[in-house]
Design a protein around this motif. Structure first.
Motif, PDB file in Angstrom:
ATOM      1  N   ASN A 145     122.337 -25.081 -55.688  1.00  0.00           N
ATOM      2  CA  ASN A 145     121.400 -24.859 -54.593  1.00  0.00           C
ATOM      3  C   ASN A 145     121.481 -23.461 -54.006  1.00  0.00           C
ATOM      4  OD1 ASN A 145     120.603 -27.507 -54.888  1.00  0.00           O
ATOM      5  ND2 ASN A 145     121.987 -28.253 -53.305  1.00  0.00           N
ATOM      6  N   LYS A 146     122.499 -22.714 -54.369  1.00  0.00           N
ATOM      7  CA  LYS A 146     122.714 -21.395 -53.780  1.00  0.00           C
ATOM      8  C   LYS A 146     121.599 -20.417 -54.134  1.00  0.00           C
ATOM      9  CE  LYS A 146     125.971 -17.620 -53.440  1.00  0.00           C
ATOM     10  NZ  LYS A 146     126.871 -17.539 -52.344  1.00  0.00           N
ATOM     11  N   TYR A 147     121.081 -20.512 -55.342  1.00  0.00           N
ATOM     12  CA  TYR A 147     120.053 -19.579 -55.802  1.00  0.00           C
ATOM     13  C   TYR A 147     118.710 -20.269 -55.976  1.00  0.00           C
ATOM     14  CZ  TYR A 147     123.707 -16.185 -56.314  1.00  0.00           C
ATOM     15  OH  TYR A 147     124.732 -15.325 -56.047  1.00  0.00           O
ATOM     16  N   CYS A 148     117.678 -19.473 -55.962  1.00  0.00           N
ATOM     17  CA  CYS A 148     116.294 -19.947 -56.039  1.00  0.00           C
ATOM     18  C   CYS A 148     116.035 -20.711 -57.333  1.00  0.00           C
ATOM     19  CB  CYS A 148     115.371 -18.742 -55.936  1.00  0.00           C
ATOM     20  SG  CYS A 148     113.622 -19.150 -56.029  1.00  0.00           S
ATOM     21  N   VAL A 149     115.438 -21.872 -57.204  1.00  0.00           N
ATOM     22  CA  VAL A 149     115.107 -22.699 -58.361  1.00  0.00           C
ATOM     23  C   VAL A 149     114.018 -22.050 -59.220  1.00  0.00           C
ATOM     24  CG1 VAL A 149     113.300 -24.140 -57.316  1.00  0.00           C
ATOM     25  CG2 VAL A 149     114.793 -25.113 -59.068  1.00  0.00           C
ATOM     26  N   ASP A 150     113.215 -21.157 -58.640  1.00  0.00           N
ATOM     27  CA  ASP A 150     112.124 -20.520 -59.381  1.00  0.00           C
ATOM     28  C   ASP A 150     112.561 -19.246 -60.106  1.00  0.00           C
ATOM     29  OD1 ASP A 150     110.354 -22.481 -58.655  1.00  0.00           O
ATOM     30  OD2 ASP A 150     109.305 -21.284 -57.170  1.00  0.00           O
ATOM     31  N   CYS A 151     113.073 -18.272 -59.356  1.00  0.00           N
ATOM     32  CA  CYS A 151     113.388 -16.971 -59.959  1.00  0.00           C
ATOM     33  C   CYS A 151     114.824 -16.880 -60.455  1.00  0.00           C
ATOM     34  CB  CYS A 151     113.087 -15.837 -58.982  1.00  0.00           C
ATOM     35  SG  CYS A 151     114.206 -15.752 -57.563  1.00  0.00           S
ATOM     36  N   HIS A 152     115.699 -17.756 -59.986  1.00  0.00           N
ATOM     37  CA  HIS A 152     117.109 -17.825 -60.411  1.00  0.00           C
ATOM     38  C   HIS A 152     117.925 -16.571 -60.080  1.00  0.00           C
ATOM     39  CE1 HIS A 152     115.887 -21.330 -62.752  1.00  0.00           C
ATOM     40  NE2 HIS A 152     114.949 -20.578 -63.296  1.00  0.00           N
ATOM     41  N   THR A 153     117.393 -15.658 -59.283  1.00  0.00           N
ATOM     42  CA  THR A 153     118.107 -14.405 -59.024  1.00  0.00           C
ATOM     43  C   THR A 153     118.467 -14.198 -57.560  1.00  0.00           C
ATOM     44  OG1 THR A 153     116.020 -13.195 -58.849  1.00  0.00           O
ATOM     45  CG2 THR A 153     117.088 -13.217 -60.998  1.00  0.00           C
ATOM     46  N   ARG A 154     117.613 -14.614 -56.657  1.00  0.00           N
ATOM     47  CA  ARG A 154     117.862 -14.388 -55.234  1.00  0.00           C
ATOM     48  C   ARG A 154     118.413 -15.651 -54.577  1.00  0.00           C
ATOM     49  NH1 ARG A 154     113.206 -11.472 -56.507  1.00  0.00           N
ATOM     50  NH2 ARG A 154     111.881 -13.250 -56.097  1.00  0.00           N
ATOM     51  N   GLU A 155     119.189 -15.448 -53.519  1.00  0.00           N
ATOM     52  CA  GLU A 155     119.757 -16.582 -52.796  1.00  0.00           C
ATOM     53  C   GLU A 155     118.656 -17.392 -52.119  1.00  0.00           C
ATOM     54  OE1 GLU A 155     123.205 -16.326 -50.359  1.00  0.00           O
ATOM     55  OE2 GLU A 155     124.008 -14.676 -51.553  1.00  0.00           O
ATOM     56  N   ALA A 156     118.842 -18.686 -52.101  1.00  0.00           N
ATOM     57  CA  ALA A 156     117.871 -19.585 -51.462  1.00  0.00           C
ATOM     58  C   ALA A 156     117.945 -19.436 -49.948  1.00  0.00           C
ATOM     59  CB  ALA A 156     118.161 -21.019 -51.868  1.00  0.00           C
ATOM     60  N   THR A 157     116.779 -19.327 -49.338  1.00  0.00           N
ATOM     61  CA  THR A 157     116.664 -19.223 -47.883  1.00  0.00           C
ATOM     62  C   THR A 157     115.707 -20.267 -47.331  1.00  0.00           C
ATOM     63  OG1 THR A 157     114.906 -17.585 -48.132  1.00  0.00           O
ATOM     64  CG2 THR A 157     117.156 -16.742 -47.829  1.00  0.00           C
ATOM     65  N   HIS A 158     115.005 -20.947 -48.227  1.00  0.00           N
ATOM     66  CA  HIS A 158     113.986 -21.925 -47.865  1.00  0.00           C
ATOM     67  C   HIS A 158     114.130 -23.166 -48.743  1.00  0.00           C
ATOM     68  CE1 HIS A 158     112.310 -18.258 -46.217  1.00  0.00           C
ATOM     69  NE2 HIS A 158     111.442 -18.976 -45.536  1.00  0.00           N
ATOM     70  N   ALA A 159     113.467 -24.218 -48.340  1.00  0.00           N
ATOM     71  CA  ALA A 159     113.423 -25.438 -49.143  1.00  0.00           C
ATOM     72  C   ALA A 159     111.978 -25.855 -49.345  1.00  0.00           C
ATOM     73  CB  ALA A 159     114.188 -26.557 -48.451  1.00  0.00           C
ATOM     74  N   SER A 160     111.711 -26.375 -50.519  1.00  0.00           N
ATOM     75  CA  SER A 160     110.428 -27.014 -50.791  1.00  0.00           C
ATOM     76  C   SER A 160     110.649 -28.506 -50.580  1.00  0.00           C
ATOM     77  CB  SER A 160     109.979 -26.741 -52.228  1.00  0.00           C
ATOM     78  OG  SER A 160     108.857 -27.546 -52.530  1.00  0.00           O
ATOM     79  N   ILE A 161     110.133 -29.023 -49.508  1.00  0.00           N
ATOM     80  CA  ILE A 161     110.342 -30.432 -49.172  1.00  0.00           C
ATOM     81  C   ILE A 161     109.667 -31.323 -50.209  1.00  0.00           C
ATOM     82  CG2 ILE A 161     110.020 -32.211 -47.410  1.00  0.00           C
ATOM     83  CD1 ILE A 161     112.017 -29.902 -46.702  1.00  0.00           C
ATOM     84  N   ARG A 162     108.536 -30.918 -50.696  1.00  0.00           N
ATOM     85  CA  ARG A 162     107.796 -31.714 -51.687  1.00  0.00           C
ATOM     86  C   ARG A 162     108.606 -31.942 -52.954  1.00  0.00           C
ATOM     87  NH1 ARG A 162     102.421 -33.284 -52.994  1.00  0.00           N
ATOM     88  NH2 ARG A 162     101.862 -32.740 -50.892  1.00  0.00           N
ATOM     89  N   THR A 163     109.314 -30.911 -53.413  1.00  0.00           N
ATOM     90  CA  THR A 163     110.086 -31.051 -54.653  1.00  0.00           C
ATOM     91  C   THR A 163     111.578 -31.246 -54.392  1.00  0.00           C
ATOM     92  OG1 THR A 163     110.373 -28.644 -54.851  1.00  0.00           O
ATOM     93  CG2 THR A 163     108.463 -29.632 -55.974  1.00  0.00           C
ATOM     94  N   GLY A 164     112.010 -31.073 -53.149  1.00  0.00           N
ATOM     95  CA  GLY A 164     113.420 -31.240 -52.814  1.00  0.00           C
ATOM     96  C   GLY A 164     114.293 -30.138 -53.365  1.00  0.00           C
ATOM     97  N   THR A 165     113.720 -28.942 -53.556  1.00  0.00           N
ATOM     98  CA  THR A 165     114.440 -27.827 -54.155  1.00  0.00           C
ATOM     99  C   THR A 165     114.601 -26.677 -53.176  1.00  0.00           C
ATOM    100  OG1 THR A 165     112.370 -26.940 -55.055  1.00  0.00           O
ATOM    101  CG2 THR A 165     113.670 -28.385 -56.494  1.00  0.00           C
ATOM    102  N   PHE A 166     115.422 -25.715 -53.575  1.00  0.00           N
ATOM    103  CA  PHE A 166     115.726 -24.559 -52.732  1.00  0.00           C
ATOM    104  C   PHE A 166     115.197 -23.299 -53.382  1.00  0.00           C
ATOM    105  CE2 PHE A 166     118.699 -27.903 -51.841  1.00  0.00           C
ATOM    106  CZ  PHE A 166     118.597 -27.986 -50.458  1.00  0.00           C
ATOM    107  N   ILE A 167     114.548 -22.458 -52.569  1.00  0.00           N
ATOM    108  CA  ILE A 167     113.908 -21.245 -53.081  1.00  0.00           C
ATOM    109  C   ILE A 167     114.194 -20.058 -52.162  1.00  0.00           C
ATOM    110  CG2 ILE A 167     112.074 -22.457 -54.331  1.00  0.00           C
ATOM    111  CD1 ILE A 167     110.243 -22.055 -51.967  1.00  0.00           C
ATOM    112  N   CYS A 168     113.953 -18.866 -52.682  1.00  0.00           N
ATOM    113  CA  CYS A 168     114.178 -17.644 -51.919  1.00  0.00           C
ATOM    114  C   CYS A 168     112.943 -17.311 -51.070  1.00  0.00           C
ATOM    115  CB  CYS A 168     114.499 -16.489 -52.861  1.00  0.00           C
ATOM    116  SG  CYS A 168     113.106 -15.977 -53.898  1.00  0.00           S
ATOM    117  N   GLU A 169     113.082 -16.311 -50.231  1.00  0.00           N
ATOM    118  CA  GLU A 169     111.991 -15.869 -49.345  1.00  0.00           C
ATOM    119  C   GLU A 169     110.760 -15.460 -50.148  1.00  0.00           C
ATOM    120  OE1 GLU A 169     109.868 -14.727 -45.956  1.00  0.00           O
ATOM    121  OE2 GLU A 169     111.895 -15.527 -45.886  1.00  0.00           O
ATOM    122  N   SER A 170     110.950 -14.675 -51.211  1.00  0.00           N
ATOM    123  CA  SER A 170     109.816 -14.196 -52.017  1.00  0.00           C
ATOM    124  C   SER A 170     109.061 -15.347 -52.666  1.00  0.00           C
ATOM    125  CB  SER A 170     110.290 -13.228 -53.099  1.00  0.00           C
ATOM    126  OG  SER A 170     110.862 -12.089 -52.518  1.00  0.00           O
TER     127      SER A 170
END
Length: 90
Positions: free
Chosen positions: A14-39
Motif C-alpha cells: 500500500n505504500k506506493y501507487c497502485v497505478d504508476c508504482h513509483t510515487r508514494e500513495a497519498t490518496h485512496a480510491s474508495i471504489r477499488t479499495g486501492t492506494f494511489i499518489c497525488e498525480s
C-alpha cells in the motif's frame, strides 16, 4: 481513524501507487479499495469525475466506517487488487 490508516499504510503493497508504482500513495480510491499518489488521483478525478472515481486524501479528510472498510486488509488494499488482476491474467 488516523492510527488505523497508518496501520493499513504500513503494508508495503500500500505504500506506493497502485497505478504508476513509483510515487508514494497519498490518496485512496474508495471504489477499488486501492492506494494511489497525488498525480494519479488528479488523473482519476479528471478522467472519471468524483462520482465515479471516489478519491479521498489519506490524512487530510474525515473517513467514515464504509470508507475505512473499503481499504481495510479484509476487503481492499493494493495486494488484494494485484491478486485479483493476476487471477484474471491482467
Amino acid at each position: 481513524m488516523t492510527e488505523y490508516l497508518k496501520e493499513i499504510m504500513a503494508d508495503p503493497y500500500n505504500k506506493y501507487c497502485v497505478d504508476c508504482h513509483t510515487r508514494e500513495a497519498t490518496h485512496a480510491s474508495i471504489r477499488t479499495g486501492t492506494f494511489i499518489c497525488e498525480s494519479c488521483a488528479q488523473l482519476h478525478r479528471a478522467t472519471y469525475g468524483m462520482t465515479v472515481a471516489y478519491i479521498k486524501e489519506l490524512f487530510g479528510e474525515q473517513w467514515d466506517d464504509f470508507q475505512l472498510a473499503a481499504v481495510s486488509h479484509e476487503f481492499g488494499g493494493n495486494k488484494q487488487f494485484f491478486d485479483l488482476l493476476k487471477e484474471y491474467d491482467h
